[in-house]
Design a protein around this motif. Structure first.
Motif, short mmCIF file in Angstrom:
data_model
loop_
_atom_site.label_atom_id
_atom_site.label_comp_id
_atom_site.label_asym_id
_atom_site.label_seq_id
_atom_site.Cartn_x
_atom_site.Cartn_y
_atom_site.Cartn_z
N PRO A 66 -17.94 12.06 0.16
CA PRO A 66 -16.52 12.29 -0.09
C PRO A 66 -15.71 10.99 -0.06
CG PRO A 66 -17.29 13.48 1.88
CD PRO A 66 -18.40 12.60 1.44
N ILE A 67 -14.75 10.94 -0.95
CA ILE A 67 -13.80 9.83 -1.00
C ILE A 67 -12.48 10.37 -0.46
CG2 ILE A 67 -12.63 8.18 -2.55
CD1 ILE A 67 -15.69 7.88 -2.56
N LEU A 68 -11.77 9.54 0.29
CA LEU A 68 -10.47 9.95 0.82
C LEU A 68 -9.61 10.53 -0.30
CD1 LEU A 68 -9.06 9.25 3.75
CD2 LEU A 68 -7.58 7.87 2.29
N ARG A 69 -8.93 11.61 -0.02
CA ARG A 69 -8.05 12.24 -1.02
C ARG A 69 -6.60 12.15 -0.58
NH1 ARG A 69 -10.94 15.44 -4.84
NH2 ARG A 69 -13.18 15.32 -4.41
N MET A 70 -5.71 12.54 -1.49
CA MET A 70 -4.29 12.31 -1.21
C MET A 70 -3.82 13.01 0.06
SD MET A 70 -0.87 12.86 -3.47
CE MET A 70 -1.18 11.64 -4.73
N ASP A 71 -4.34 14.21 0.31
CA ASP A 71 -3.86 14.93 1.50
C ASP A 71 -4.35 14.30 2.80
OD1 ASP A 71 -6.44 15.65 0.92
OD2 ASP A 71 -6.18 17.79 1.26
N GLU A 72 -5.25 13.32 2.71
CA GLU A 72 -5.70 12.61 3.92
C GLU A 72 -5.09 11.22 4.01
OE1 GLU A 72 -10.32 13.29 4.31
OE2 GLU A 72 -9.78 12.97 2.21
N ALA A 73 -4.35 10.82 2.97
CA ALA A 73 -3.88 9.43 2.91
C ALA A 73 -2.66 9.22 3.79
CB ALA A 73 -3.53 9.08 1.46
N PRO A 74 -2.71 8.19 4.64
CA PRO A 74 -1.56 7.92 5.52
C PRO A 74 -0.43 7.21 4.76
CG PRO A 74 -3.24 6.24 5.84
CD PRO A 74 -3.81 7.24 4.85
N GLY B 195 -7.26 17.24 -5.87
CA GLY B 195 -8.45 17.28 -6.72
C GLY B 195 -8.68 16.00 -7.49
N ASN B 196 -7.75 15.06 -7.39
CA ASN B 196 -7.88 13.81 -8.14
C ASN B 196 -8.19 12.66 -7.20
OD1 ASN B 196 -5.95 15.57 -9.92
ND2 ASN B 196 -6.68 13.94 -11.26
N ILE B 197 -9.38 12.10 -7.36
CA ILE B 197 -9.78 10.96 -6.53
C ILE B 197 -9.23 9.68 -7.14
CG2 ILE B 197 -11.77 9.50 -5.92
CD1 ILE B 197 -13.36 12.07 -5.48
N CYS B 198 -8.71 8.81 -6.29
CA CYS B 198 -8.44 7.44 -6.71
C CYS B 198 -9.24 6.54 -5.79
CB CYS B 198 -6.96 7.08 -6.62
SG CYS B 198 -6.66 5.36 -7.08
N ARG B 199 -10.32 5.96 -6.30
CA ARG B 199 -11.16 5.11 -5.46
C ARG B 199 -10.42 3.85 -5.04
NH1 ARG B 199 -14.37 4.49 -1.38
NH2 ARG B 199 -16.41 3.56 -1.76
N TRP C 72 5.28 5.45 -13.56
CA TRP C 72 3.97 4.91 -13.17
C TRP C 72 3.92 3.39 -13.44
CZ3 TRP C 72 2.61 9.51 -11.42
CH2 TRP C 72 1.33 9.77 -10.95
N ALA C 73 4.35 3.01 -14.63
CA ALA C 73 4.29 1.60 -15.01
C ALA C 73 5.31 0.78 -14.23
CB ALA C 73 4.50 1.45 -16.51
N GLU C 74 6.51 1.32 -14.13
CA GLU C 74 7.59 0.63 -13.41
C GLU C 74 7.23 0.36 -11.96
OE1 GLU C 74 11.21 2.80 -15.33
OE2 GLU C 74 11.30 2.97 -13.13
N GLN C 75 6.65 1.37 -11.31
CA GLN C 75 6.35 1.25 -9.88
C GLN C 75 4.97 0.66 -9.63
OE1 GLN C 75 7.21 5.05 -7.96
NE2 GLN C 75 9.39 4.84 -8.39
N GLY C 76 4.31 0.19 -10.68
CA GLY C 76 3.02 -0.47 -10.50
C GLY C 76 2.00 0.42 -9.81
N VAL C 77 1.89 1.66 -10.25
CA VAL C 77 0.96 2.58 -9.60
C VAL C 77 -0.51 2.20 -9.81
CG1 VAL C 77 0.12 4.96 -9.51
CG2 VAL C 77 2.59 4.51 -9.63
N PRO C 78 -0.96 1.92 -11.04
CA PRO C 78 -2.41 1.77 -11.26
C PRO C 78 -2.97 0.47 -10.69
CG PRO C 78 -1.26 2.19 -13.35
CD PRO C 78 -0.23 1.83 -12.33
N GLN C 79 -4.20 0.59 -10.20
CA GLN C 79 -4.97 -0.63 -9.89
C GLN C 79 -6.03 -0.75 -10.99
OE1 GLN C 79 -5.97 -1.19 -5.72
NE2 GLN C 79 -3.91 -0.63 -5.09
N CYS C 80 -7.25 -0.23 -10.76
CA CYS C 80 -8.20 -0.32 -11.87
C CYS C 80 -7.77 0.57 -13.02
CB CYS C 80 -9.62 0.02 -11.41
SG CYS C 80 -10.03 1.78 -11.42
N GLY C 81 -7.03 1.62 -12.70
CA GLY C 81 -6.45 2.46 -13.75
C GLY C 81 -7.33 3.60 -14.22
N TYR C 82 -8.57 3.60 -13.82
CA TYR C 82 -9.53 4.54 -14.41
C TYR C 82 -9.19 5.99 -14.10
CZ TYR C 82 -14.05 6.04 -16.25
OH TYR C 82 -15.04 6.63 -16.99
N CYS C 83 -8.62 6.25 -12.93
CA CYS C 83 -8.29 7.64 -12.56
C CYS C 83 -6.96 8.09 -13.10
CB CYS C 83 -8.24 7.76 -11.04
SG CYS C 83 -6.77 6.93 -10.33
#
Ligand code: FES
Ligand code: FES
Lengths: 731, 173
Positions: free
Chosen positions: A675-683, B129-133, B89-100
């Motif tokens: 598992p990778i940390l998900r938004m509901d676990e993010a501080p 349900g959306n992972i951002c590594r 998203w672009a204004e606030q610099g959200v993406p890092q690698c961007g893949y997700c």
């Protein structure tokens, strides 16, 4: 590039009005730069091209994997040329010695080096372009050089301004200055400013191109079945069922498995399942379980001879002076990088030329591997830059490129090879497991009087060399020899020298007057490589948990204890002090405990306080305060983002991360069991950046090491349980 | 032949019916914005809207979407005609690698379509349900809440993008 290097401008008059093509060669006989050839452009070095129509093109020498090198390095160029970073036309550089990482001597991205290594060279390169443009302008306008200045991509003379492009033709004929002055900090316009990342728009609209997005005419898809145990080879394979599947064109054996080639990805994926492969398992690894590894490491602590990595003072005297002595052991598991973009590569071979598109942290190794497996000269291999969907060290080990090239060669078709998530989880290269033992003493005055740390585990150099050497050495050196050389590097190291990254972080930060750091190498054959923050990713957990134990034994507040023991390291002491103050300002929250940790890595210093609650055996991290000193900041928002990201990455390891070995194979397969940390676990993360005039240092990795111990130390306060294994699990 | 609507246009494919929609959209129709991350409905990188709902298309056989309306990140907005989420998203610099991020934005758009003023807990739940590594979570959350706060008269995100003539730097309201 360095200005003093023997560079020269080769100019050629072209029919039709003396247009100039500027091409810089590293040496007289060096390879040509892989750049766009534009008539009349100024190409004073490998990095910057100014065209007559005033495009300022920047060839980005480092790979962009999310860490923001594209923005940081563009900002350096922007500053000296006075062009807004968003106005630069940025291209990923191809492979050429001029694009080598000054810190590595090869072309590679990692170790949080991009900004640190390029801070001066890239500004010098841009300043050189600025100076030669100004000289050309003075000549063309017939005015004194001293009457000219620059602003927003223009040369300014009194009230007139002229685009740079107007002077490129003349500039291309001029000698480059030997030395150039860099802009003083007081005049910085872009360095230190919060400017939105130049790649944010493409990455918010699905238009950024990653390796997996590249299509070629006639391209086929490949899926590879590999031996469940790394290093195994094919004994026997039944291919008929796979070959009979729709769309399948080839089934081929490659070095480490069997490839199915089809017109569509899903066809290749479905057909690969029909392969029946019998494997020749590697002897050592196929007998290994995580439990064997742990037991062997424990035994090694007792009975193996350790190699000394560092020793200072008199350890025995230090222990004699101690009023309290603590000894603890710490376990950290194997980990996968799991970047969100699975490994993939697109390779096309035509006659004696080849092209490759693939997210890689090592384009030079990539070039060499393609050359080797395609059987073409290195200089005929074109490496195309793409965005990386995450790297974290994984993409320095380009076995996926080696595979794709073998398939493209054997199938005689352009190939896109895609690894599934399961492939990525099970056939990758891993952060090595470690067992660490620390014995330490505190004297009456609350100083650490003795510190003896030992790490047991595999080194990183051997596995990494295994992939790097065949890429770097001349293709004439056969694969067997490069394998032998890689294994030799590893075995020569054992008992003779320490692979420093195996112990980095166990020896630093504090005033250890009497100390020793030892290493016991135990390698079970699991492929290992660099993983975000490398050795620090495990050593900081042991060190900072131990420091907390010592503070507790000494009866001193953990922040005070750290300040008292960092008298000789003012920068780490400062971040500890600042984080301590931020912590005090936070105040106490009912039902939550705050843990503290600090660690210096990659020449940067980070302290973190983590606010944690524990209920029903579940650890929840609510807030993290992070103080970082990374010298001169190029883009504060990216520093902040890297701290946030490293904290999330480190929390995944602290709370979930574990790769198990069963009979030599990796047990985990996808995000349900890794598992990778998900938004509901993010501080919530608050980042405080120290204002500094020191040269910039790394930010991609240093935010990671302190988070696991900060959380563990908070859990101790909340529960009285000292957790000394990762991932953290309450009894 | 399976036919469905892709970003407002009717399309047909003879890909085998068990092929996941993700690969049909990426490879048959060449829209590469939706990503492959896990192939098992675990990461959200492949998220598209199917008849307005955010779905994981890596496990959705193309046969299951016959006659349905599919919207991808490309249909939500383009660099020339940004959806408000993309602009923020672009204004606030959200993406890092961007893949997700395509998947994140599609999930966020579906959330705001159903619930224009989500609480933080709503966002956590909808986005889990959306992972951002790379760990962009704090920024993803902030960007969604920014858009929610700024959208005084919200309506369905897809329509907004389709009807808008906004340029880079402007936002679609
Ligand atoms: S790729 Fe579909 S959920 Fe991960
Ligand atoms: S930005 Fe890299 S996975 Fe989210």
């Amino acid at each position: 590039m360095s200005i003093s290097r023997r560079t020269f401008l080769k100019t050629a008059g072209i029919a039709g009005g003396g247009l100039i093509i500027g091409v810089v060669l590293t040496r007289g006989d060096g390879p040509a730069l892989p750049i766009k050839k534009i008539n009349g452009a100024l190409q004073a070095n490998a990095f910057i091209q100014v065209t007559p129509d005033n495009v300022v093109r920047f060839y980005l020498p480092r790979d962009e994997m999310g860490q923001g090198a594209i923005m940081g390095l563009a900002t350096l160029v922007a500053e000296e040329l006075d062009v807004h970073p968003a106005q630069l036309d940025i291209e990923f550089a191809g492979v050429h010695p001029d694009y080598n990482n000054p810190d590595f001597g090869v072309q590679g991205t990692g170790g949080s080096t991009s900004i640190k290594a390029h801070y001066r060279p890239l500004r010098e390169a841009a300043a050189t372009v600025r100076e030669v443009l100004l000289s050309a302008a003075a000549q063309d306008l017939g005015v004194a050089r001293t009457d000219l200045s620059i602003a927003d991509g223009h040369v300014v003379h009194s009230r007139e301004s002229y685009p740079y492009g107007q002077f490129t033709a003349t500039a291309a004929t001029l000698e480059l200055p030997e030395t150039v002055a860099l802009k003083p900090k007081a005049e910085f316009k872009y360095i230190g400013a919060d400017i939105a990342r130049v790649d944010a728009l493409a990455k918010s609209t699905g238009t950024a191109v990653y390796g997996i997005d590249v299509d070629l005419p006639g391209m086929h898809y490949a899926v590879v079945q590999r031996c469940p145990v790394a290093g195994g080879t094919v004994k026997r394979v039944a291919t008929q069922a796979a070959l009979a599947m729709p769309g399948v064109t080839d089934v081929l054996q490659i070095e480490n498995g069997v490839a199915v080639v089809a017109e569509r990805y899903w066809q290749a994926h479905s057909a690969a399942k029909k392969l029946e492969v019998e494997w020749l398992l590697p002897e050592l690894l196929s007998g290994v379980d995580t439990k064997t590894v742990e037991a062997d490491y424990q035994q090694a602590l007792i009975s193996s001879k350790a190699d000394e990595s560092k020793a200072e003072g008199d350890l025995d005297a230090g222990f004699a002076a101690a009023v309290k002595t603590v000894q603890s052991e710490f376990w950290t598991p194997y980990l996968a990088h799991a970047p969100l973009e699975p490994m993939n590569a697109v390779v096309s071979i035509e006659d004696d030329h080849a092209e490759v598109w693939s997210g890689t942290q090592g384009p030079q190794i990539t070039q060499g591997l393609v050359a080797r497996y395609a059987g073409v000269p290195k200089e005929n291999v074109r490496v195309h830059g793409v965005y990386l969907g995450g790297g974290f060290g994984r993409r320095g080990y380009v076995n996926y490129v080696a595979e794709a090239t073998q398939v493209a060669r054997a199938a005689n078709k352009p190939i896109k090879l895609i690894w599934s998530r399961e492939d990525d989880m099970r056939h990758g290269v891993y952060r090595p497991a470690s067992l660490m033992q620390i014995k330490a003493g505190v004297s009456e005055d609350g100083k650490i009087s003795a510190w003896h740390a030992t790490r047991v585990g595999a080194n990183l150099i051997g596995g990494t060399m295994n992939m790097a050497l065949p890429g770097i050495l001349p293709t004439a050196v056969p694969k067997g020899v490069t394998n032998f050389a890689a294994s030799t590097v590893d075995s020569i190291m054992d008992g003779w020298a320490i692979d420093h990254v195996s112990v980095e972080g166990l020896e630093g930060d504090y005033d250890f007057d009497n100390m020793r750091v030892d290493h016991i190498t135990k390698d079970h054959g699991v492929p290992t490589t660099y993983w975000r923050s490398v050795g620090h990713s495990f050593t900081a957990f042991a060190k900072e948990t131990m420091i907390d134990e010592l503070a507790q034994q000494a009866g001193v507040n953990e922040v005070e204890f750290r300040i008292n023991n960092t008298q000789r390291s003012p920068r780490i002491q400062n971040v500890i002090r600042r984080a301590g103050a931020a912590l005090a300002a936070l105040g106490e929250v009912e039902g939550r405990s705050v843990g503290f940790a600090a660690h210096g890595s990659f020449n940067s210093y980070v302290a973190q306080a983590a606010e944690v609650s524990v209920s029903n055996g579940q650890i929840k991290v609510h807030r993290v305060v992070c103080v970082v000193d990374c010298g001169q900041v190029i883009n504060p928002d990216i520093v902040k983002g890297q701290m946030e990201g490293a904290i999330m990455f480190g929390l995944t390891a602290a709370l979930h991360g574990n790769v198990d070995i069963e009979k030599g194979a990796i047990k985990q397969s996808n995000f349900h069991d890794y598992p990778i940390l998900r938004m509901d676990e993010a501080p919530v993360v608050d980042v405080i950046i120290i204002d500094s005039d020191e040269d910039p240092t790394g930010v991609g990795e240093p935010g990671l090491p302190p988070i696991a111990p900060a959380v563990a130390n908070a859990v101790y306060k909340a529960t009285g349980q000292r957790l000394r294994s990762l991932p953290l699990k309450l009894a | 032949m399976i036919s469905f609507t892709l970003n407002g246009k009717t399309v047909q494919t003879d890909d085998s019916p068990d092929t996941p929609l993700l690969w049909v959209v990426r490879d048959t129709f060449g829209l590469k914005g939706s990503k492959f991350g896990c192939g098992a409905a675990l990461c959200g990188a492949c998220t598209m809207h199917i008849d307005g709902s955010a779905m994981r298309t890596c496990v959705m056989p193309v046969s299951a979407v016959a006659g349905k309306a599919i919207t991808t990140i490309e249909g939500l907005g383009t660099p020339e005609k940004l959806h408000k989420l993309q602009a923020v998203w672009a204004e606030q610099g959200v993406p890092q690698c961007g893949y997700c991020q395509s998947g994140q934005i599609m999930s966020a758009a579906a959330l705001l379509g159903n619930n224009p003023s989500p609480t933080e807990a709503d966002v956590d739940q909808a986005m889990a349900g959306n992972i951002c590594r790379c760990g962009c979570y704090p920024r993803i959350k902030k960007a969604i809440l920014t858009v929610a706060a700024e959208s005084s008269a919200p309506s369905a995100p897809e329509e907004l993008a389709a009807n808008s003539t906004a340029k880079i730097g402007e936002v679609v309201l």
